[in-house]
Design a protein around this motif. Structure first.
Motif, PDB file in Angstrom:
ATOM      1  N   ARG A 183       0.833  -1.214   0.000  1.00 46.63           N
ATOM      2  CA  ARG A 183       0.000   0.000   0.000  1.00 46.63           C
ATOM      3  C   ARG A 183       0.867   1.264   0.000  1.00 46.63           C
ATOM      4  O   ARG A 183       0.618   2.194  -0.753  1.00 46.63           O
ATOM      5  CB  ARG A 183      -0.895   0.048   1.237  1.00 46.63           C
ATOM      6  N   GLN A 184       1.882   1.292   0.847  1.00 46.02           N
ATOM      7  CA  GLN A 184       2.766   2.454   0.923  1.00 46.02           C
ATOM      8  C   GLN A 184       3.512   2.639  -0.398  1.00 46.02           C
ATOM      9  O   GLN A 184       3.657   3.754  -0.897  1.00 46.02           O
ATOM     10  CB  GLN A 184       3.754   2.306   2.077  1.00 46.02           C
ATOM     11  N   ASP A 230       2.568   1.651  -3.434  1.00 41.44           N
ATOM     12  CA  ASP A 230       1.645   2.121  -4.468  1.00 41.44           C
ATOM     13  C   ASP A 230       1.318   3.614  -4.304  1.00 41.44           C
ATOM     14  O   ASP A 230       1.279   4.360  -5.278  1.00 41.44           O
ATOM     15  CB  ASP A 230       0.355   1.302  -4.441  1.00 41.44           C
ATOM     16  N   LEU A 285      -6.696   3.797  -6.129  1.00 43.20           N
ATOM     17  CA  LEU A 285      -6.350   2.670  -5.257  1.00 43.20           C
ATOM     18  C   LEU A 285      -7.513   2.240  -4.362  1.00 43.20           C
ATOM     19  O   LEU A 285      -7.330   1.412  -3.470  1.00 43.20           O
ATOM     20  CB  LEU A 285      -5.144   3.045  -4.390  1.00 43.20           C
ATOM     21  N   MET A 322      -9.115   3.877  -1.956  1.00 46.80           N
ATOM     22  CA  MET A 322      -8.820   4.233  -0.574  1.00 46.80           C
ATOM     23  C   MET A 322      -9.456   5.591  -0.284  1.00 46.80           C
ATOM     24  O   MET A 322      -9.800   6.334  -1.202  1.00 46.80           O
ATOM     25  CB  MET A 322      -7.303   4.349  -0.359  1.00 46.80           C
ATOM     26  N   ALA A 341      -0.732   6.579   4.513  1.00 47.92           N
ATOM     27  CA  ALA A 341       0.201   5.685   3.817  1.00 47.92           C
ATOM     28  C   ALA A 341       1.386   6.474   3.253  1.00 47.92           C
ATOM     29  O   ALA A 341       2.536   6.007   3.313  1.00 47.92           O
ATOM     30  CB  ALA A 341      -0.522   4.929   2.702  1.00 47.92           C
TER      31      ALA A 341
END
Length: 181
Positions: free
Chosen positions: A134-135, A137, A156, A158, A166
């Motif tokens: 996640r971080q 991306d 993403l 989110m 993130a």
């Protein structure tokens, strides 16, 4: 000075009574004084005096539009100078705080080519590969691809808050890793 004020007051009284010749003489008489005042005001404010003529025209227009509001029992000059002061302030506010610098003075210090990247793309990819997915991306999207937080969140799936968290954590992890290296 007192003679000029009395003359202006008499001319304005006549102009408001319908004497167009007196009005023309009044405007012709006050214009050089207004021009000098506008130049001085611009200069005191650190601005180039080349805009003085625009300010003078604004003042004369305001005088023309508001001349019926002038009290014929009062002297004309204070009324005129109050309008002039307000128009100068308006012009300075519109201009904002600007500092004029000749770019030619800095021609030697401005690079002609963009600076090279600090880290090669391969090295950046290697550093990002060590991060949680996640971080990685989020960092790749925002820092490498220059996508906004809002668009990154949408891409993403989110929330924007989660993207910010993130991003912060990814940058902190990268900083810690680079300090060790």
């Amino acid at each position: 000075m007192r003679g000029r004020d009395d003359e202006w007051t008499d001319l304005m009284r006549s102009a408001n009574a319908g004497d167009s010749v007196a009005y023309h003489r009044l405007l012709k008489s006050v214009t050089p004084v207004l021009r000098a005042g506008a130049r001085q005001g611009l200069s005191r404010a650190g601005q180039p005096p080349d805009q003085a003529e625009d300010i003078v025209q604004d003042i004369l227009l305001a005088v023309h539009l508001k001349r019926q509001t002038w009290d014929a029992n009062a002297p004309f000059a204070p009324w005129l100078f109050a309008i002039a002061r307000n128009k100068l302030i308006d012009a300075l506010r519109r201009r904002g705080r600007r500092i004029f610098v000749n770019i030619d003075d800095f021609a030697e210090t401005i690079p002609s080519e963009p600076p090279a990247e600090t880290l090669p793309t391969v090295e950046i990819s290697n550093h990002l590969a060590d991060l949680p997915p996640r971080q990685r991306d989020v960092l790749r999207s925002i820092a490498v691809d220059s996508v906004s937080i809002k668009n990154t969140a949408s891409k993403l799936s989110m929330t924007e808050g989660a993207v910010r968290v993130a991003l912060h954590r990814g940058l902190a992890s990268l900083a810690a890793k680079l300090r060790k290296d």
